[in-house]
Design an enzyme around this catalytic site. Structure first.
Site, PDB file in Angstrom:
ATOM      1  N   GLU A  42       0.844  -1.203   0.000  1.00 42.40           N
ATOM      2  CA  GLU A  42       0.000   0.000   0.000  1.00 42.40           C
ATOM      3  C   GLU A  42       0.881   1.255   0.000  1.00 42.40           C
ATOM      4  O   GLU A  42       0.620   2.222  -0.708  1.00 42.40           O
ATOM      5  CB  GLU A  42      -0.906   0.020   1.248  1.00 42.40           C
ATOM      6  CG  GLU A  42      -2.082  -0.944   1.167  1.00 42.40           C
ATOM      7  CD  GLU A  42      -2.750  -1.196   2.526  1.00 42.40           C
ATOM      8  OE1 GLU A  42      -3.877  -1.680   2.513  1.00 42.40           O
ATOM      9  OE2 GLU A  42      -2.143  -0.911   3.584  1.00 42.40           O
ATOM     10  N   ASP A  44       4.015   1.538  -1.034  1.00 41.59           N
ATOM     11  CA  ASP A  44       4.691   1.698  -2.320  1.00 41.59           C
ATOM     12  C   ASP A  44       3.734   2.244  -3.375  1.00 41.59           C
ATOM     13  O   ASP A  44       4.103   3.074  -4.194  1.00 41.59           O
ATOM     14  CB  ASP A  44       5.281   0.366  -2.798  1.00 41.59           C
ATOM     15  CG  ASP A  44       6.513  -0.009  -1.991  1.00 41.59           C
ATOM     16  OD1 ASP A  44       7.097   0.897  -1.360  1.00 41.59           O
ATOM     17  OD2 ASP A  44       6.878  -1.192  -1.976  1.00 41.59           O
ATOM     18  N   ASP A 125      15.371  -6.979   4.859  1.00 38.12           N
ATOM     19  CA  ASP A 125      14.225  -6.219   5.352  1.00 38.12           C
ATOM     20  C   ASP A 125      14.326  -6.043   6.866  1.00 38.12           C
ATOM     21  O   ASP A 125      13.662  -6.720   7.635  1.00 38.12           O
ATOM     22  CB  ASP A 125      12.929  -6.944   4.978  1.00 38.12           C
ATOM     23  CG  ASP A 125      11.737  -6.016   5.036  1.00 38.12           C
ATOM     24  OD1 ASP A 125      11.936  -4.801   5.259  1.00 38.12           O
ATOM     25  OD2 ASP A 125      10.614  -6.498   4.847  1.00 38.12           O
ATOM     26  N   LYS A 296      24.483  -2.139  -7.032  1.00 36.51           N
ATOM     27  CA  LYS A 296      25.403  -1.015  -6.850  1.00 36.51           C
ATOM     28  C   LYS A 296      26.497  -1.101  -7.901  1.00 36.51           C
ATOM     29  O   LYS A 296      27.055  -2.184  -8.122  1.00 36.51           O
ATOM     30  CB  LYS A 296      26.063  -1.082  -5.466  1.00 36.51           C
ATOM     31  CG  LYS A 296      25.083  -1.003  -4.319  1.00 36.51           C
ATOM     32  CD  LYS A 296      25.768  -1.250  -2.981  1.00 36.51           C
ATOM     33  CE  LYS A 296      24.721  -1.297  -1.875  1.00 36.51           C
ATOM     34  NZ  LYS A 296      25.257  -1.824  -0.617  1.00 36.51           N
ATOM     35  N   LYS A 320      12.493  -3.995  -5.973  1.00 37.49           N
ATOM     36  CA  LYS A 320      11.623  -4.622  -4.970  1.00 37.49           C
ATOM     37  C   LYS A 320      10.844  -5.793  -5.567  1.00 37.49           C
ATOM     38  O   LYS A 320      10.406  -5.729  -6.712  1.00 37.49           O
ATOM     39  CB  LYS A 320      10.621  -3.589  -4.447  1.00 37.49           C
ATOM     40  CG  LYS A 320      11.251  -2.412  -3.732  1.00 37.49           C
ATOM     41  CD  LYS A 320      11.206  -2.629  -2.226  1.00 37.49           C
ATOM     42  CE  LYS A 320      11.340  -1.351  -1.438  1.00 37.49           C
ATOM     43  NZ  LYS A 320      10.097  -0.691  -1.140  1.00 37.49           N
ATOM     44  N   CYS A 432     -12.786 -13.010  27.001  1.00 34.46           N
ATOM     45  CA  CYS A 432     -13.652 -13.921  27.740  1.00 34.46           C
ATOM     46  C   CYS A 432     -13.506 -13.609  29.225  1.00 34.46           C
ATOM     47  O   CYS A 432     -12.406 -13.396  29.722  1.00 34.46           O
ATOM     48  CB  CYS A 432     -13.205 -15.358  27.451  1.00 34.46           C
ATOM     49  SG  CYS A 432     -13.791 -16.552  28.640  1.00 34.46           S
TER      50      CYS A 432
HETATM   51  S1  IVH Z   1      22.800   0.367   0.509  1.00 38.12           S
HETATM   52  C1  IVH Z   1      23.140   4.861  -0.334  1.00 38.12           C
HETATM   53  N1  IVH Z   1      22.502  -2.242   0.610  1.00 38.12           N
HETATM   54  O1  IVH Z   1      17.409  -0.510   2.078  1.00 38.12           O
HETATM   55  C2  IVH Z   1      22.878   3.426  -0.218  1.00 38.12           C
HETATM   56  N2  IVH Z   1      20.811  -0.888   1.584  1.00 38.12           N
HETATM   57  O2  IVH Z   1      15.969   1.659   0.518  1.00 38.12           O
HETATM   58  C3  IVH Z   1      22.568   2.965   1.144  1.00 38.12           C
HETATM   59  N3  IVH Z   1      19.007  -2.156   2.670  1.00 38.12           N
HETATM   60  O3  IVH Z   1      18.193   2.313   4.005  1.00 38.12           O
HETATM   61  C4  IVH Z   1      21.925   1.665   1.271  1.00 38.12           C
HETATM   62  N4  IVH Z   1      19.802  -4.157   2.242  1.00 38.12           N
HETATM   63  O4  IVH Z   1      18.050   0.041   5.181  1.00 38.12           O
HETATM   64  C5  IVH Z   1      21.964  -1.045   0.924  1.00 38.12           C
HETATM   65  N5  IVH Z   1      22.395  -4.577   0.679  1.00 38.12           N
HETATM   66  C6  IVH Z   1      21.871  -3.374   0.984  1.00 38.12           C
HETATM   67  C7  IVH Z   1      20.657  -3.254   1.706  1.00 38.12           C
HETATM   68  C8  IVH Z   1      20.153  -1.980   1.964  1.00 38.12           C
HETATM   69  C9  IVH Z   1      18.835  -3.470   2.825  1.00 38.12           C
HETATM   70  C10 IVH Z   1      18.069  -1.120   3.155  1.00 38.12           C
HETATM   71  C11 IVH Z   1      18.707  -0.021   3.945  1.00 38.12           C
HETATM   72  C12 IVH Z   1      18.439   1.233   3.171  1.00 38.12           C
HETATM   73  C13 IVH Z   1      17.244   0.857   2.365  1.00 38.12           C
HETATM   74  C14 IVH Z   1      17.210   1.668   1.090  1.00 38.12           C
END
Ligand code: IVH
Length: 692
Positions: A42, A44, A125, A296, A320, A432
């Protein structure tokens, strides 16, 4: 919902306002109260809709638009930590087409047609943390907060086993490692089961459970929860010793950080897509929740060239998973009765596969939820595994509703014992009123009594407790301790009215297993005070509260005397016990049958007094102190622990009862209030001098 193309400016304005309001509510619920208001899907959907409307009507972008925010402001009761480098968030994508677009845009920006290497990482998560190391030693921890300022969770992070406190090998002098704190699915289930049996509100998913466990002012509670971490990026570093994300992971491992084993370096677009598909396939079998994948750019040099958009890097994106939903039918709505009498509605579903897991039940939460969604037996419903685990009903497909279906009527009597089930004002839960005459409650209480954190009696599992209850062998916790005598062979005159039980003759039992059971029971005839208080099963009194009570009363006798006299002053003065909890405790002791049970129990067992290491001769023993502002020589938790160990009471707010206010830097309203009330204000140094 109207297509964005067809919205008038007035409608667009109206809708942007609505979305900003909803998302702000959701942010507060999520970040500050650790209880979600919207499901991820919801949330998103609103976020995407907001972006679409803003793209068409840029002039209508609100100053408080959700597109401008990262997270929510920090909760005020933790110390604050300003991040040297902001903790940013990631842009979201939801499809392979968007993934291809992202890769293209990176190439375009770098003006290259060659393949670019990406690190593909599971998106854990949980909640992000930053851990600061000086000369390899862990010195400070923070949550993300609003991205600029986070909460000081140093003490809480210290309790997480997988976070290294001392790094090994060559380490930059200053090194801030960032990653995710999470709770495994198994620990989440166990915690919720425990909460349910304690009559407490359960967590919606492992992420909320992790957040709720980490952001505890009392780090002792964090320590009791099994939290873990994965490290994945860095903040401030004095010397960057790596040129690629892949190499960074090598360093992380060498220093002793847990790094996700499914991180994968991908050299082509095809490899990236395949890694996403593969992750989707193994998702259900991973022991923790993930909600997608993060890509990345592997080269740090390229990352630096790509730089940042306003709040997100251009060199990384979050892909996602679509919410895991399915359509099925509600065969029946059942009401479960818990230990404290709470009636919880559960939907029995036509079993269905949702993202690799067969789902046959969904929680319906409470009667308001059923009403709000108008859920009926026979309905076709969309169900969703929120946060990967607990199935919920998202919505009813009204078009498929069978003719003649009736609104669900939530019972006003207990389906197990027939007693009235009442709902108190301001409560979502109907309960109850049958107490121990209700078999469901009686059984759940016995199960709670023997559970791991209470009497911890091995050999008395749910199945056996249920059997023994229905056969009248154990109908109250007291009966556990007379079991051996009643089995035959013991004191002949003790239970001359009933025939010996001879448990060893039961199907599947033997002499040895019966002996073992008696041994396990007898080993628990001496029990610690916190365990005993917890075992009583008082509503809202979990292990942490039980420990607080034990510490403050010292003996069960003192505690019980006060409670019977309805003397709650001492109780509500305990930091962490509120008026509502005190009311529940007093009510428990006001019940004749509870007192009877307790007296009979005390004839069978010994409750140890609580050994207290507090130094009551210290100059602050018995005094009430309040800490305010930022302390420099110690963290807030340290200061608090120190004060408690010296016999002081630590309070969160200044009142007439306060003896000392210890003022750190940037002290605000509390210091002002202390001045107004003429309460002694001392500096951190003066405090240290005082307790030296
Ligand atoms: S990198 C600038 N790597 O996702 C980049 N984030 O939506 C910083 N998260 O705030 C985040 N797994 O809490 C990165 N392998 C991962 C991750 C990750 C979970 C979370 C994190 C971040 C959010 C971003």
């Amino acid at each position: 919902m109207k297509n964005v193309e067809n919205l008038t400016p007035e409608e667009a304005e109206e809708e942007l306002k609505y979305i900003a309001g909803e998302m702000a509510k959701a942010d507060i619920a999520y970040y500050q109260n650790d209880a979600p208001y919207l499901t991820d899907a919801e949330y998103d959907r609103l976020k995407i809709r907001n972006a679409q409307i803003e793209a068409r009507f840029p002039a209508l972008i609100r100053p408080d638009s959700p597109s401008k925010k990262v997270g929510a402001p920090v909760r005020s009761d933790f110390g604050k930590i300003r991040h040297r480098f902001p903790m940013l968030s990631l842009g979201d994508i939801f499809s392979i087409t968007e993934l291809d677009d992202f890769i293209m845009s990176v190439k375009r920006f770098l003006n290259t047609s060659e393949d670019i290497a990406f690190m593909a990482e599971p998106k854990i998560d949980g909640l992000s943390f930053a851990a600061r190391y000086e000369n390899g030693r862990f010195v400070q921890g923070a949550t993300r907060g609003d991205g600029t300022t986070g909460e000081d969770i140093t003490e809480n992070l210290k309790t997480i086993r997988s976070l290294p406190k001392q790094l090994t090998g060559k380490v930059p002098e200053i090194l801030e490692i960032r990653g995710e704190v999470y709770m495994s699915k198994a620990d989440f289930f166990a915690l919720n089961q425990k909460y349910e049996s304690e009559g407490k509100k359960t967590f919606a998913n492992p992420r909320n459970a992790a957040a709720g466990s980490l952001r505890q002012l009392d780090a002792g509670i964090t320590a009791e929860r099994n939290l873990s971490i994965f490290a994945y990026t860095w903040g401030e570093v004095s010397e960057r010793m790596w040129d690629t994300q892949a190499d960074f992971f090598n360093h992380l491992q060498a220093w002793g950080f847990p790094v996700n084993p499914n991180n994968k370096l991908c050299l082509t677009t095809k490899e990236i897509e395949d890694s996403f598909t593969r992750l989707g396939e193994i998702r259900a079998s991973l022991p923790y929740d993930i909600d997608g994948m993060v890509y990345k750019v592997n080269s740090i040099a390229l990352q630096e060239r790509l730089g940042f958009l306003t709040r997100t890097p251009r060199w990384a994106i979050a892909h996602k998973f679509p919410a895991e939903q399915a359509v099925t039918k509600i065969n029946n709505i059942r009401i479960q009765v818990g230990r404290t009498g709470a009636l919880t509605p559960v939907a029995d579903l036509e079993p269905i596969n949702v993202g690799g897991v067969i789902v046959s039940h969904a929680t319906l939460h409470n009667e308001d939820e059923i009403k709000r969604k108008d859920i009926r037996v026979g309905d076709s419903v969309i169900i969703q595994r929120a946060g990967d685990v607990i199935p919920q009903v998202v919505e009813v497909i009204k078009e498929k509703r069978p003719a003649g279906s009736k609104e669900f009527e939530f019972p006003h009597t207990c389906p197990q014992c027939g007693a009235h089930a009442i709902r108190e004002e301001d409560e979502a839960i109907r309960r109850c009123t049958g107490g121990l005459t209700c078999p469901a409650q009686a059984i759940e209480r016995i199960i709670h009594f023997v559970s791991r954190e209470a009497f911890d009696i091995e050999g008395l599992g749910r199945k056996i407790v249920e059997e023994f209850y229905h056969e009248g062998i154990i109908t109250s916790p007291v009966d556990i301790f007379s079991l051996e005598q009643r089995n035959g062979g013991g004191d002949l005159f003790a239970h001359q009215n009933s025939a010996p039980l001879h448990l060893e003759m039961r199907n599947g039992w033997g002499k040895k297993s019966v002996e073992n059971l008696f041994k396990a029971i007898n080993a628990k005839r001496q029990i610690s005070l916190p365990r005993f208080i917890y075992a009583l099963g008082i509503r809202q009194v979990g292990t942490a509260t039980a420990r607080l009570i034990a510490k403050n009363y010292g003996s069960f006798k003192h505690f019980m005397e006060d409670m019977i006299a309805k003397e709650t002053l001492k109780l509500v003065e305990i930091d962490g016990i509120g008026g509502a909890m005190a009311k529940d405790i007093v009510e428990f002791f006001a019940e004749e049958h509870n007192l009877k049970t307790i007296h009979k129990l005390l004839a069978e067992i010994t409750v140890e007094d609580f050994i207290d290491n507090t130094d009551y001769s210290s100059p602050i023993a018995g005094k009430t102190v309040v800490f305010t502002g930022t302390l420099e020589k110690m963290t807030r938790s340290e200061a608090k622990a120190k004060a408690l160990s010296l016999g002081a009471k630590v309070s969160g707010s200044v009142s007439q009862n306060t003896d000392y206010v210890i003022m750190g830097a940037d002290a605000g309203s509390k210091a002002a209030k202390a001045k107004e009330l003429n309460i002694k204000i001392i500096t951190e140094d003066e405090f240290l001098e005082l307790i030296k």
